[in-house]
Every structure is written in C-alpha cells, then in structure tokens.
Design a protein around this motif. Structure first.
Motif, PDB file in Angstrom:
ATOM      1  N   TRP A 722     -15.267  18.675  22.595  1.00 27.00           N
ATOM      2  CA  TRP A 722     -13.567  18.590  22.847  1.00 27.00           C
ATOM      3  C   TRP A 722     -13.589  16.991  22.746  1.00 27.00           C
ATOM      4  O   TRP A 722     -14.028  16.198  23.229  1.00 27.00           O
ATOM      5  CB  TRP A 722     -12.978  19.002  23.939  1.00 27.00           C
ATOM      6  CG  TRP A 722     -13.011  20.511  24.078  1.00 27.00           C
ATOM      7  CD1 TRP A 722     -13.959  21.225  24.447  1.00 27.00           C
ATOM      8  CD2 TRP A 722     -11.953  21.245  23.496  1.00 27.00           C
ATOM      9  NE1 TRP A 722     -13.603  22.555  24.528  1.00 27.00           N
ATOM     10  CE2 TRP A 722     -12.176  22.626  23.734  1.00 27.00           C
ATOM     11  CE3 TRP A 722     -10.487  21.038  22.829  1.00 27.00           C
ATOM     12  CZ2 TRP A 722     -11.483  23.782  23.314  1.00 27.00           C
ATOM     13  CZ3 TRP A 722      -9.767  21.969  22.570  1.00 27.00           C
ATOM     14  CH2 TRP A 722     -10.011  23.493  22.795  1.00 27.00           C
ATOM     15  N   PHE A 724     -10.686  14.470  22.613  1.00 28.91           N
ATOM     16  CA  PHE A 724      -9.365  14.272  22.791  1.00 28.91           C
ATOM     17  C   PHE A 724      -8.902  12.635  22.585  1.00 28.91           C
ATOM     18  O   PHE A 724      -9.854  11.698  22.448  1.00 28.91           O
ATOM     19  CB  PHE A 724      -8.864  14.287  24.451  1.00 28.91           C
ATOM     20  CG  PHE A 724      -9.414  15.679  24.671  1.00 28.91           C
ATOM     21  CD1 PHE A 724      -8.706  16.873  24.397  1.00 28.91           C
ATOM     22  CD2 PHE A 724     -10.402  16.047  25.700  1.00 28.91           C
ATOM     23  CE1 PHE A 724      -8.856  18.011  24.728  1.00 28.91           C
ATOM     24  CE2 PHE A 724     -10.530  17.156  26.219  1.00 28.91           C
ATOM     25  CZ  PHE A 724     -10.039  18.072  25.819  1.00 28.91           C
ATOM     26  N   ASP A 725      -7.624  12.440  22.128  1.00 25.22           N
ATOM     27  CA  ASP A 725      -7.256  11.300  21.523  1.00 25.22           C
ATOM     28  C   ASP A 725      -7.036  10.359  22.857  1.00 25.22           C
ATOM     29  O   ASP A 725      -7.074   9.201  22.769  1.00 25.22           O
ATOM     30  CB  ASP A 725      -5.884  11.365  20.878  1.00 25.22           C
ATOM     31  CG  ASP A 725      -6.099  12.047  19.654  1.00 25.22           C
ATOM     32  OD1 ASP A 725      -7.317  11.987  19.052  1.00 25.22           O
ATOM     33  OD2 ASP A 725      -5.066  12.675  18.905  1.00 25.22           O
ATOM     34  N   VAL A 728      -9.483  11.618  29.287  1.00 22.09           N
ATOM     35  CA  VAL A 728      -9.357  12.796  30.140  1.00 22.09           C
ATOM     36  C   VAL A 728      -9.489  12.468  31.528  1.00 22.09           C
ATOM     37  O   VAL A 728     -10.770  11.927  31.848  1.00 22.09           O
ATOM     38  CB  VAL A 728     -10.082  14.066  29.653  1.00 22.09           C
ATOM     39  CG1 VAL A 728      -9.958  15.267  30.774  1.00 22.09           C
ATOM     40  CG2 VAL A 728      -9.400  14.440  28.146  1.00 22.09           C
ATOM     41  N   ALA A 776     -10.343  19.979  18.794  1.00 16.99           N
ATOM     42  CA  ALA A 776      -9.497  18.819  19.405  1.00 16.99           C
ATOM     43  C   ALA A 776      -7.903  19.575  19.591  1.00 16.99           C
ATOM     44  O   ALA A 776      -7.809  20.686  19.237  1.00 16.99           O
ATOM     45  CB  ALA A 776      -9.123  17.882  18.165  1.00 16.99           C
ATOM     46  N   VAL A 777      -6.999  18.904  20.197  1.00 19.72           N
ATOM     47  CA  VAL A 777      -5.657  19.333  20.474  1.00 19.72           C
ATOM     48  C   VAL A 777      -4.729  18.374  20.255  1.00 19.72           C
ATOM     49  O   VAL A 777      -4.895  17.153  19.996  1.00 19.72           O
ATOM     50  CB  VAL A 777      -5.566  19.600  22.226  1.00 19.72           C
ATOM     51  CG1 VAL A 777      -4.272  19.766  22.319  1.00 19.72           C
ATOM     52  CG2 VAL A 777      -6.614  20.401  22.717  1.00 19.72           C
ATOM     53  N   LEU A 830      -4.748  21.303  29.594  1.00 20.05           N
ATOM     54  CA  LEU A 830      -6.151  21.154  28.704  1.00 20.05           C
ATOM     55  C   LEU A 830      -7.147  22.275  29.216  1.00 20.05           C
ATOM     56  O   LEU A 830      -7.900  23.140  28.190  1.00 20.05           O
ATOM     57  CB  LEU A 830      -6.794  19.979  28.743  1.00 20.05           C
ATOM     58  CG  LEU A 830      -6.016  18.746  28.350  1.00 20.05           C
ATOM     59  CD1 LEU A 830      -6.798  17.293  28.479  1.00 20.05           C
ATOM     60  CD2 LEU A 830      -6.092  19.015  26.613  1.00 20.05           C
TER      61      LEU A 830
END
Length: 905
Positions: A722, A724-725, A728, A776-777, A830
């Motif tokens: 994953w 993430f930008d 986390v 990715a989200v 998430l």
C-alpha cells in the motif's frame, strides 16, 4: 538402524550428553577419528618389512615386469621408455610422500587409503574413493591372474597353443588357491610373502645376469651391444599401438605402492610402517625397472621383441634357467594377487563398517573394534566372486591393465588432493610426523594424475570421474554420510575462504546500489513463529538471516556449568531446526536481564565485520502471548518434515524450561519497553519491520509445501503493498511523500513486496502461488486515472515490476460499505479499506510513519529531554497502528530511514 540415524532421532540434550561422554574417554578423542586414540586395543601383528615393504615389492615386481617389459621397450623405444618411467614416478613419488604424510597424522585403522581420505575429506568423497580403490584392486587381481594363467599355459600347452577357456580355467584355479591362503589368515600370507620375496630377488638377479653374460641362443638375442641399444632407442610400434596405449599398459607396474597401505588393518604400527616401507619399495623399483629396461634394450633386436609372442616371453627365453623365470612369475603374481585381494577385502570391510552403503551391512565390524575373522572372510568371499565373474567374462590382460591404470590414477589424484588440501587450509591439527612433503608437490601430483588419465584414455577418464561424482552424489542423497566425528576438510576450506573475504569486506565501501536485506529476527517464541521464521528467510533475498534467541534471567548471576550446557543445548536445537527447515540463517543464543536489553546487545554485536543486520523483524506486541503452532492444526498446518521438526522443537523447549532458564516474548513486555526497543532499533539506524497476524499466512507460501486448494497462478494470492500519500500513523496528516523518511519507507515496502513475488525455491511458494499488487487510496473516483499514472511512473522509475495496480476511491468504498468514514480515524478508515480489498491477499506490506525521527542519529535534534517526554506521543502512535492492523490479513509494517533503491547508475 545406523548410528547416524539414531543420532537424528535423539534430542539435542541426549546428543550433547553423547558428546560429553566421548570427550571423557581415554585420549579425549572420538572413536574412529584420525586425531583420537582408539577406544579398544588394536591388535595388528605385522611389521614394516613383512607388512609393507614385501607386499609393495611383490606387486611392483609382477606380471608387467616379467611378461610385458621387453615388449614395452621395443614398442616405445628406450628413449621414450625413460620418459614413460619419469612420468610414472613423477606422480608415484608425490603420492608416496602424500600418503606418508596422511598416514602419520594420527592413528590409522583398516581400510588403507580409503580410511585416510574419508577421515580427512569427509564421508562423501571418502566413500567414493573407497569404491574406486576397491575397483582398482579388483582389476589388479584380474591382471595378475591373467598373467599367471598365460605363463602356465605357455609351459603346459606351448606358446600360443591354447584357447581362451584354458586361460580362464587356470586363472580361476590360481584365484581359488590365493583365496584359500588369505582365507586362513593374514599371518599365513605374511609368512608366505617373505619367502616369496626372497625367491623373487634370487630369480630377478639370475635373470639379470643371464642378459649380461650372453650365453643364450634365443631368437633376437645379440648379447650386450651398443648397436643393439642404438636400434632400440627409437619407437617401433605395431598393431595400432601408440605411446598413450602402451603407457596405460605399463603404469600398473608402479601401482603396487598402495599394497602396504591396504594392509593397515593388520599392521602393528601403520603410521610408522607405511611411510618407510612404501618409500623403500618405490626406490628399489626405480632401479629394477631402469636396470632391466636398459639391459633388454642393449641385448635384444627390436623387430623380434616388439611382437607379442617374443616380447611377452623374452625374460624366460634369455634366462640361463628358464624355469626360474616361470617360478618367479608364479610366485610374484600369486603373492601380488594375495596382497591386492586382501587389500580389496579390507576396503570393503571398512566401507561396510562406516555404513556409507547400507547394502554392505553383512561385512561390517562393530564400532571401534577390529573386524573378526568371520566378517573378514565374508569380504574375501564376495571379492573372490567379483574377480571370478570378470575373468569368466573373457577379460583381456591389456584391457584390464588400462582400467587398473585409470582407477589407480584417480585414487592417486585424490590422495594428493587430500594432502594438498590439508596443507593449504592451515589447520594447526595437521601435524604429520612425516616431514618430507609439501603442498606444492602434492598439488603437482594431483594435476599430473588427472593429466595422465585424460592423455592416456580421455573417454574412459571422463567416465571414471563421472562415476566418482555419482558416488559422491549418492552418499549425499542417501544421507548415509553423516559422520560428524570424522571431520570434513571442506568446512575448513570454506572457513579459510570466508575469513579471507570477510576481512576484505569493507563496511565503508557499502553502497546502496548493492543493498540487500540482512534481517535480525527476534525468535523469542519459536513454537508459534513457524511462518514468521520462514517469511524472514524468504525476505532476505541473498542476504543473511540472524535468529536472536534471548533467554531472560530474572537475576544476574555468574555462569555455571548447567547454564552453559543449557545454552549449548539451545544452540543445537536451532541448528537442527535450520537444517530441517532448509533455512539460510545463523542462530544467536544469549542471556540477558530483559528482552529489550538482549536485543540491544544483539543489535550492537550481531554479525561479523561488514556482515551485519540492517533490518530488524519483530512481532507485533499483542495483549496476550500467541498459542503454540501444532502439527495437527487445520489446513494451514506445516508440511510433514516441518511439523516433525516443530514437534521436536516444542518438546525441547519444554525440556529446557524445566532447567530454570525461562524465556519471555515481546507479548510479555510492557508497552513502554516495547516502544523503547523500537526506538533503540531506529537510533542504531536499522530498518524496522513489524509483523502481525502472520499465523494465518498459508504455510505453503513460506515453506514450499503442497497447497490444499489453490494451485494455479490464475487463482493465486496477492502480495499487496500500500502506497499512501501521507505518513500512516502520524499525528499530522499534512505531511506528504517527501516528509521525513516516508518516501524511504514506501520504497522499502515496494522492494520487499517485489522480493517476495520473485522468491522461489524448495522453501518458498511465493513465485508460484502469489502475484504482486501495488495499491493506493484516493478520495474520489475522478482521481483514480491520475493516481494510476503516477504509480506507474514511480514504479518504472524505481524499476519495480508489478502484476496488478489497485487504486481505491474512498468515496465509492464508503457508499459500498454504508459507513460514514468521516466519523472514524484515518487509520480505522484505512483498515476497513485494506480488509475490504484483501479477500485474495496473503500478505500486505504497509509503510508507516517514524515517530522517532527527531531522535535518529541522522537528525540534528537528539535531546534527552525530548526522549523522556515522548512516551505519550509514542503510545498514541502505537495505538493508531493497532487500529490500522486490527482484523486485517497478515501484514508487515515497514519503516526505513534510507532508501534501499538506487535510481542512477
């Protein structure tokens, strides 16, 4: 059941007790070890003269001297004969020196060259050379017996007036007589051999004088003349013979040097008798073969003795008393056969006793004891049967001589290689009493033997080497070569090379371009860490796995014998597990006042030189200790081999816990101690990998076992990474990809996922049953194409190949799940997305923020005041990670403070 198989079934505690009892024996050695003192009295009866010198001399002064020397000189000419003699002794003398050094480096038992090689080079190569040397002795017996029958048939039927069956019949008669003598006992052979040697000396002296005095009227005999010698200087080949083929027929003449070593089982003092007796016999043979060749070349016409009829019988035709030559042939050949057959039987006896070939069990002797008469007679009888079968097959003397040459050359090569290897590896325990050797000479002898083999018969030489390698492979495959007490010189050679290269491995020259994972795993609860240990082994990708087993002691106390023995037992257990699981790992077992303190010591001291861990893998700190894995668990249970090892490990752990040394795990630690341990790892600059829910990982992905359901790539599991930008777990959600060490953590996560997807081998099923997916989200569905493009660009820049891309729109996910994501924390949101997208996921790798960034050694601010006040912030960070991973698939949380990927050349 073999001793080695019994040892495999023992617990390390029992095996350690065996080691202790062995070392307490008289002499402090292991029975059968080349450096130890035998546990029983060795009752040899023969001395140097009758046990070594006489057998060697009789084998050297055999059928080649009496029946082939004149023909050989006529074929190649005396000039090339000298070259042949020089080449032969150029490999024989180094072999004698190597043999002398090996035989004086400790107590020598029955088995001769086989025993020497096996106790130095290990059972695999030792067993192979045992079979090769047995074959060499058997082929030598056939050569001697065929020479005996040819001489006898010439006397009985006249030269050339007999058929093959007559020759075979008399060879079998000679074999039977020889077998009867050695069947009675070696003492009778020794007494017979000394008498035979005296007769042989008289016969050779009389024959030599016959060539000199010139009284014979035999065809082609001219008396000693320089013109005859000049005519015999150059080659005169016939019947498609050449130098290599004639050399292969001549070489068995000098193979008798091993006859004394073959008698090691019946010698009073093998280590003293073999060097002296063998060297004296070798020196004597040089004078005999040179003297007879020069007198034959100076007194016989080449055109006459280069024919087989005249050349084979020249010594009998020229002798003033022809029956003496026949008598010499009979005595020398039959006694050579006796010594060689007895040596072959002793080699077979030794192979059977060492249990390298289980089907030889009828011929074995009891451990540490000399073979009984009954056991030795069995070996003699089976050797008799093998020789008889070869003779009945119609074997030709010249053909068998070439096989004898190849087998003995290969045996000589391995003996020289053994001495060479022991010399160059530099072990202080190689201290032979015999000082007249050198690794240069042994190395030259080894190379010379191989060169002559391929020069004489390239195809047969290649076949012999393939046979030798096949025997080595068989012993390794069958598992019958587990003789730890013998020693294995390859281990010393490996140490020698590893030490040299470790010293050259400079930590200051380490470059990210050549980065690979060196993982330190806290194996604090191995009974429940079966999958975690295998997963760490899969992740290392050409690196090293360090297993840290920390035994916690409540009170600091001095070391005692019991504590030291317990630690040694623990180390032996880990060694068994590593071998059984086929892991590439190093175990470290130590004691400490706490797990955190022990891990700090491991972080500071684990490894050697530049070979040190750069990543630490820990289990996620749960509120309760996980239960032990059992072999009877559900479909995710380990494969049979692993479950057997796991049951054994659990049993040994229970045994150790009764001794007073207890072990605590990360799950027994206070959360503050656990977070402090993570901080210590980050302060020392290591990557942090935190694993959770690993027990639900399908076992066949990590151990290479058979899957219960999914078997094809089309329905495989996923390895999700994953990206993430934002960091986390961080309290601040404004930081982007470039903040702190977040980018480095993402890149490490991607690299680890790629490593797993390419992991293959007998202990991994990732490449077969799993594919690599990058996830990715984004907030809205409209951002999905742009994010996919950005992901592809980043992956191509990092040179990370992927199988799938999965960009999830949070708003669409919210609508599907019917839950207000805004009412939840970011980590909870998430977590729900990860759970929803992980129906086919075997393992998720998630980069997380680094709350210790302000205290790492690379950060300018490193305040003790900040360190003391940071507890609440760290615990809040840890709580967010709990929310992130609650209820998910198996997951690894990843932190890094430096990128493992090099973008530029």
């Amino acid at each position: 059941m073999s001793r080695e198989k019994e040892s495999e079934l023992m617990s390390p505690t029992e095996r350690l007790g065996n080691y202790t009892s062995i070392n307490d024996e008289k002499g402090g050695g292991i029975p059968g070890d080349i450096g130890g003192v035998p546990s029983v009295e060795w009752k040899g009866t023969l001395g140097m003269f009758e046990g070594v010198f006489v057998p060697c001399s009789l084998c050297i002064f055999g059928v080649i001297l009496y029946q082939r020397l004149g023909w050989i000189v006529a074929q190649v000419g005396f000039g090339y004969y000298l070259l042949m003699l020089i080449i032969s002794y150029a490999v024989v003398i180094p072999t004698v020196l190597s043999l002398s050094a090996l035989s004086t480096n400790g107590f020598l038992r029955g088995g001769g060259a086989y025993y020497l090689v096996s106790r130095a080079m290990g059972p695999e190569l030792g067993g192979a050379i045992g079979v090769i040397f047995y074959a060499a002795n058997v082929s030598g017996c056939v050569v001697y017996l065929l020479g005996f029958s040819a001489e006898l048939c010439d006397l009985v039927y006249g030269e050339g007036n007999y058929g093959d069956w007559s020759r075979i019949l008399w060879a079998l008669v000679g074999l039977l007589g020889v077998t009867v003598v050695i069947y009675i006992g070696p003492e009778l052979y020794a007494k017979t051999a000394v008498t035979a040697f005296c007769i042989t000396v008289i016969v050779l002296s009389l024959t030599f004088l016959s060539f000199c005095i010139g009284l014979s009227d035999a065809e082609g005999y001219t008396g000693v003349k320089s013109s005859t010698f000049d005519a015999n200087w150059t080659p005169n080949y016939s019947d498609n013979f050449s130098f290599p083929t004639v050399f292969s027929i001549f070489f068995p003449a000098v193979t008798g040097i091993m006859a004394g070593a073959n008698m090691s089982g019946v010698l009073k003092n093998p280590s003293k008798s073999i060097p002296k007796g063998t060297l004296l016999a070798t020196i004597g043979s040089i004078f005999v073969y040179f003297g007879f060749a020069i007198i034959i070349a100076a007194s016989n016409e080449s055109d006459v003795i280069n024919s087989t009829k005249q050349g084979y019988t020249v010594m009998r035709r020229v002798s003033v008393f022809a029956p003496s030559v026949s008598t010499g042939v009979f005595i020398a050949v039959l006694l050579s056969t006796m010594g060689t057959q007895m040596g072959a039987a002793q080699i077979l006896q030794a192979l059977a006793t060492d249990e390298l070939f289980p089907f030889l069990w009828p011929f074995r002797a009891e451990d540490g004891a000399p073979p009984t008469i009954k056991q030795t007679r069995r070996s003699i009888i089976i050797t008799f049967i093998i020789i008889a079968i070869i003779i009945l097959s119609g074997a030709d003397l010249n053909t068998m001589a070439t096989f004898q040459t190849l087998f003995f050359l290969l045996s000589y090569a391995i003996i020289n290689m053994t001495c060479f290897t022991l010399s160059v590896q530099g072990s202080p325990n190689f201290r032979p009493i015999w000082r007249y050797y050198s690794w240069h000479v042994s190395g030259a002898g080894f190379a010379g033997c191989l060169a002559i083999m391929f020069y004489a018969h390239p195809l047969r030489a290649a076949i012999a080497l393939v046979l030798c390698m096949a025997l080595v492979a068989y012993i390794m495959w069958s598992g019958s070569g587990r003789h730890e007490s013998w020693g294995d010189v390859t281990q010393s050679l490996i140490f020698h090379q590893v030490r040299k290269f470790l010293l050259r491995l400079d930590e200051r020259k380490q470059h990210v371009k050549y980065w690979r994972p060196h993982i330190l795993l806290l194996a604090d609860n191995p009974s429940s860490q079966y999958r975690l240990i295998h997963l760490a082994n899969n992740l290392k990708k050409g690196g090293v796995l360090f297993l840290a087993d920390i035994r916690e002691q409540q009170k600091a106390s001095p070391l005692s014998v019991a504590k030291v023995q317990n630690l040694e037992e623990r180390r032996l257990i880990w060694t068994d597990l590593i071998r059984g699981y086929k892991l590439k790992a190093f175990p470290f077992v130590t004691t400490a006042s706490s797990t955190r303190e022990g891990m700090r010591h491991m972080l500071e001291l684990a490894g050697l030189g530049a070979l040190r861990p750069n990543s630490v893998l820990l289990e996620f700190q749960e509120d309760a200790r996980p239960t032990s894995t059992t072999a009877s668990s559900s479909s995710s249970s380990p494969s049979s081999l692993s479950s057997t090892r796991l049951r054994k490990w659990i049993k040994d752990v229970e045994l150790l816990e009764k001794t007073g040394i207890s072990s605590s795990t990360v799950h027994d630690m206070e959360i503050s101690d656990y977070l402090t341990l993570l901080r210590d790892v980050r302060l020392l600059g290591h990557n942090v990998l935190i694993a959770r829910h690993i027990k639900s990982l399908p076992h066949y992905l990590v151990d290479g076992g058979a899957p219960e359901g999914k078997t094809s790539k089309q329905t495989s599991y996923m390895i999700d990474v994953w990206c993430f930008d934002h960091p986390v777990g961080s309290e601040s959600k404004k930081d982007g990809m470039g903040s702190g060490t977040w980018r480095e953590s993402v890149e490490l996560s991607l690299l680890l996922g790629w490593i797993l997807s390419r992991c293959r081998g007998s202990v991994s099923g990732w490449s077969k049953y799993a594919t690599f997916r990058v996830c990715a989200v984004v907030d809205t569905a409209s951002e999905v194409p742009e994010k996919e493009t950005a992901l592809k660009h980043m992956l191509m820049e990092l040179r990370i190949s992927w199988d799938h891309l999965n960009v999830v729109a949070a708003e669409d996910y919210n609508e599907k799940k019917g839950t207000d994501l805004q009412a939840m924390t970011v980590e909870q949101n998430l977590s729900r997305i990860i759970q929803g997208e992980s129906s086919e996921t075997a393992l998720a790798i998630v980069p997380v923020s680094n709350p210790f960034i302000k205290m790492t050694r690379n950060h300018p601010k490193d305040s003790k005041h900040y360190d003391l006040e940071a507890g609440s912030e760290f615990q809040a960070w840890w709580q967010r990670l709990r929310e992130l991973t609650k209820g998910t698939c198996p997951v690894i949380l990843c932190q890094s403070n430096s990128s493992p990927i090099m973008r530029e050349l």
